[in-house]
Design an enzyme around this catalytic site. Structure first.
Site, PDB file in Angstrom:
ATOM      1  N   GLU A   1    -122.009 -11.806 -46.016  1.00 55.33           N
ATOM      2  CA  GLU A   1    -122.707 -12.031 -44.758  1.00 55.33           C
ATOM      3  C   GLU A   1    -124.089 -12.572 -45.138  1.00 55.33           C
ATOM      4  O   GLU A   1    -124.789 -11.933 -45.924  1.00 55.33           O
ATOM      5  CB  GLU A   1    -122.838 -10.699 -44.001  1.00 55.33           C
ATOM      6  CG  GLU A   1    -123.390 -10.897 -42.617  1.00 55.33           C
ATOM      7  CD  GLU A   1    -123.580  -9.607 -41.842  1.00 55.33           C
ATOM      8  OE1 GLU A   1    -123.058  -8.551 -42.259  1.00 55.33           O
ATOM      9  OE2 GLU A   1    -124.274  -9.668 -40.813  1.00 55.33           O
TER      10      GLU A   1
ATOM     11  N   ARG B   1    -116.954   0.492 -54.367  1.00 57.07           N
ATOM     12  CA  ARG B   1    -118.239  -0.150 -54.610  1.00 57.07           C
ATOM     13  C   ARG B   1    -118.769   0.212 -55.986  1.00 57.07           C
ATOM     14  O   ARG B   1    -118.557   1.307 -56.476  1.00 57.07           O
ATOM     15  CB  ARG B   1    -119.271   0.332 -53.585  1.00 57.07           C
ATOM     16  CG  ARG B   1    -119.226  -0.437 -52.328  1.00 57.07           C
ATOM     17  CD  ARG B   1    -120.235   0.080 -51.327  1.00 57.07           C
ATOM     18  NE  ARG B   1    -120.021  -0.673 -50.112  1.00 57.07           N
ATOM     19  CZ  ARG B   1    -120.732  -1.745 -49.764  1.00 57.07           C
ATOM     20  NH1 ARG B   1    -121.755  -2.138 -50.477  1.00 57.07           N
ATOM     21  NH2 ARG B   1    -120.436  -2.405 -48.668  1.00 57.07           N
TER      22      ARG B   1
ATOM     23  N   LYS C   1    -128.430  -4.366 -48.841  1.00 52.01           N
ATOM     24  CA  LYS C   1    -129.280  -5.502 -48.453  1.00 52.01           C
ATOM     25  C   LYS C   1    -130.365  -5.085 -47.468  1.00 52.01           C
ATOM     26  O   LYS C   1    -131.480  -5.590 -47.522  1.00 52.01           O
ATOM     27  CB  LYS C   1    -128.401  -6.604 -47.835  1.00 52.01           C
ATOM     28  CG  LYS C   1    -127.725  -7.445 -48.886  1.00 52.01           C
ATOM     29  CD  LYS C   1    -126.949  -8.585 -48.262  1.00 52.01           C
ATOM     30  CE  LYS C   1    -125.669  -8.091 -47.648  1.00 52.01           C
ATOM     31  NZ  LYS C   1    -124.784  -9.167 -47.190  1.00 52.01           N
TER      32      LYS C   1
END
Ligand code: ATP
Ligand code: MG
Length: 555
Positions: A35, A259, A269
């Site tokens: 994204e 992850r 982020k």
């Protein structure tokens, strides 16, 4: 041979190998789907190495797809940085794609669900929708708008698209089951009204698909065979499959892995953005940041990051990897490639009394003993040098192999010297070290017969250039700042940047190129910073030669 290769496959590679063997696919298609709402970090590197690595290993290709369905957080700056970072890591995508390119197709998909009686326009507020959802232990309740006719839904949805209704006044929801055991299957929202400017489609749209009604559909449009995401998307898989089945589109399949995070830093982020916006760091590419651009500016070679990601591999259990392992791979790469040079970070003057004042000579010094093709360079020598203050003691001590009155050391690539005296200034601080050199002890043609245990680095005063040196430490004081109580910002290491405003470096460094990494012998690996200019050279310390962090922490 097959067996040993099979043993080293990770679980996704095993699935793929099997899919190719059974003929389910002739080639595989993966995608990396960021994204564009921030810069890529070390966690993303893991996903990049996995997705692109798979299509290096198996026939097929990888797309870069920007998951840009949320207009309010996305920017072109991020798109550009993401592309630069992936390329720098050494990967090539087949197609550069944007979920926003599919907006009209996604709209058509939504219309087809409405026509099948599988989606409806809901006027409930977000609070009401949340209430209708129920809880994991109690069923939800149907919205009073759930049984609108197909005609009514088609009309309202097209008017939503035409901008007739304000933000938040209506949504499009899938009509599944408000008593479903998977909460995400309780009539999830597919579209919302958001009159916001989009970085690519501008103001064309005022309704935007939700992540779950964009991601799987984009995978399907691109004929992605293996859609790999992180574990938190496991509950989303059911809707992913539901939508593909009901829309009767290409059956992409979702696989999840855990992850990867690294200690003493943050890999979110949103939090990294906060560090930048609140100026805890200079920028997204601040060399202390775990971003790919930060690591690049810090001097980490891309191969080191790839090797690190390969080594930590993938699995089903989330874990935090020691940053020391990444640094190990950084040293391993730089040891092979970095030229050895001399720089004095905490300078003290050294005078050689028996070397003729005003004269100098060029010594030829090997650039990299690890690299036969590394060649030699000329380093000027004279009777006035800078050496490190820490290489001198006023009194000789046991096991001290550096300088002290009466002690001898070798000057790297030059001569053996003997300390005869030292001077102090009016404040009682050491100001000058006095030595004599042994003319027959020149490196490469030493006939002095003298053996010394210590070698120290130096630069010639009249020839030296000066530079600013930036030394970096962990950005956070604790291993897992995100998991600590309170605000993660409380755990920032206030000593993570130390600036040495005037160090002396050998003259060959004045023509260093941006991104070129050196070993400042005995001091670590350093890289020229992007803010450097010919008037002011700036070097970042990439990594120390050995890990001394554990020592400082008393571990
Ligand atoms: P963040 O929480 O930092 O915003 P994200 O998952 O929202 O991360 P995306 O841009 O959606 O960021 O991520 C692109 C891809 O990278 C996704 O497939 C995501 O699963 C993967 N990814 C993100 N963070 C990690 C991580 N720490 N380890 C492995 N893969 C990751
Ligand atoms: Mg995400």
């Amino acid at each position: 041979m097959m067996d040993s290769a099979a043993e080293s496959l990770n679980f996704i590679e095993e699935i793929i190998e099997n899919d190719l063997k059974t003929g389910k696919y002739k080639q595989i298609v993966t995608r990396f789907p960021p994204e564009p709402n921030g810069y890529l970090h070390i966690g993303h590197a893991s996903s990049i190495c996995l997705n692109f690595g798979l299509t290096k290993k198996f026939p097929g290709y990888t797309n870069l797809r920007f998951d840009d369905t949320n207009p309010s957080t996305e920017e072109t700056e991020y798109v550009d940085s993401i592309k630069e970072d992936i390329q720098w890591l050494g990967f090539e995508w087949k197609n550069e794609l944007y979920a926003s390119d599919y907006f009209s197709q996604l709209y058509d998909f939504a219309v087809s669900l409405i026509k099948k009686g599988l989606a409806y326009v809901d006027d409930s507020t977000s609070e009401e929708i949340a209430k209708q959802k129920g809880t994991p232990t109690s069923t939800g309740t149907n919205s009073i708008y759930r049984d609108r006719t197909i005609e009514k839904n088609l009309d309202l949805f097209s008017r939503m698209k035409n901008g007739e209704f304000p933000d938040g006044s209506k949504t499009l929801r899938a009509k599944i089951d408000m008593a479903h055991t998977n909460m995400l299957m309780r009539d999830p929202i597919l579209y919302r009204i958001k009159k916001a400017h989009h970085h690519r489609t501008s103001d064309t749209w005022c309704i935007y698909p939700m992540y779950d009604f964009a991601h799987g559909q984009s995978d399907s449009i691109e004929h992605i065979t293996h859609s790999i995401c992180t574990m938190e998307f496991i509950p989303h898989r059911e809707f992913y499959d539901w939508a593909i089945e009901k829309l009767e589109i290409y059956p992409s399949q979702q696989y999840e892995f855990a992850r990867r995070n690294v200690n003493y830093t943050i890999t979110s982020k949103r939090k990294l953005l906060q560090l930048v916006q609140e100026k805890h760091v200079e920028s997204w590419d601040d060399p202390r940041m775990p971003t790919i651009s930060g690591m690049r500016r810090r001097g980490y070679p891309p191969a080191a990051i790839r090797n690190f990601c390969d080594r930590i591999g993938i699995g089903k259990r989330e874990n935090i990897v020691d940053i020391g392992l990444l640094e190990f791979f950084v040293r391993e790469e730089l040891n092979k490639s970095a030229a050895r040079v001399m720089a004095v970070l905490d300078p003290i003057q050294l005078t050689i009394t028996n070397y003729p004042d005003g004269s100098s000579e060029n010594l030829s010094i090997e650039n990299n003993p690890e690299d036969e093709a590394g060649g030699h360079r000329e380093v000027p020598f004279s009777n006035k040098l800078w050496i490190e203050r820490e290489d001198f003691k006023e009194e000789m001590e046991k096991k001290w192999f550096r300088l002290a009155p009466g002690a001898m050391v070798r000057l790297k690539g030059a001569y053996i010297i003997k300390c005869t005296d030292f001077k102090k200034n009016d404040q009682g601080e050491l100001s000058e070290i006095i030595c004599e050199y042994i003319p027959e002890s020149k490196s490469g043609s030493d006939v002095s017969g003298i053996h010394v245990k210590g070698t120290i680095h130096w630069v010639s005063q009249i020839h030296a250039a000066s530079a600013e040196i930036r030394l970096y430490d962990r950005l956070f004081k604790v291993e897992n700042p995100a998991a600590e109580e309170g605000d993660f910002l409380e755990y920032i290491n206030s000593h993570s940047l130390q600036i040495i405003s005037k160090a002396y470096i050998e003259p060959s460094l004045s023509i260093a190129q941006l991104g070129q990494t050196f070993q400042f012998i005995r001091k670590g690996y350093f890289v020229l910073d992007r803010n450097s200019c010919s008037d002011k050279l700036i070097f970042n310390r990439t990594v120390t030669l050995k890990d001394n962090w554990a020592k400082v922490q008393g571990k």
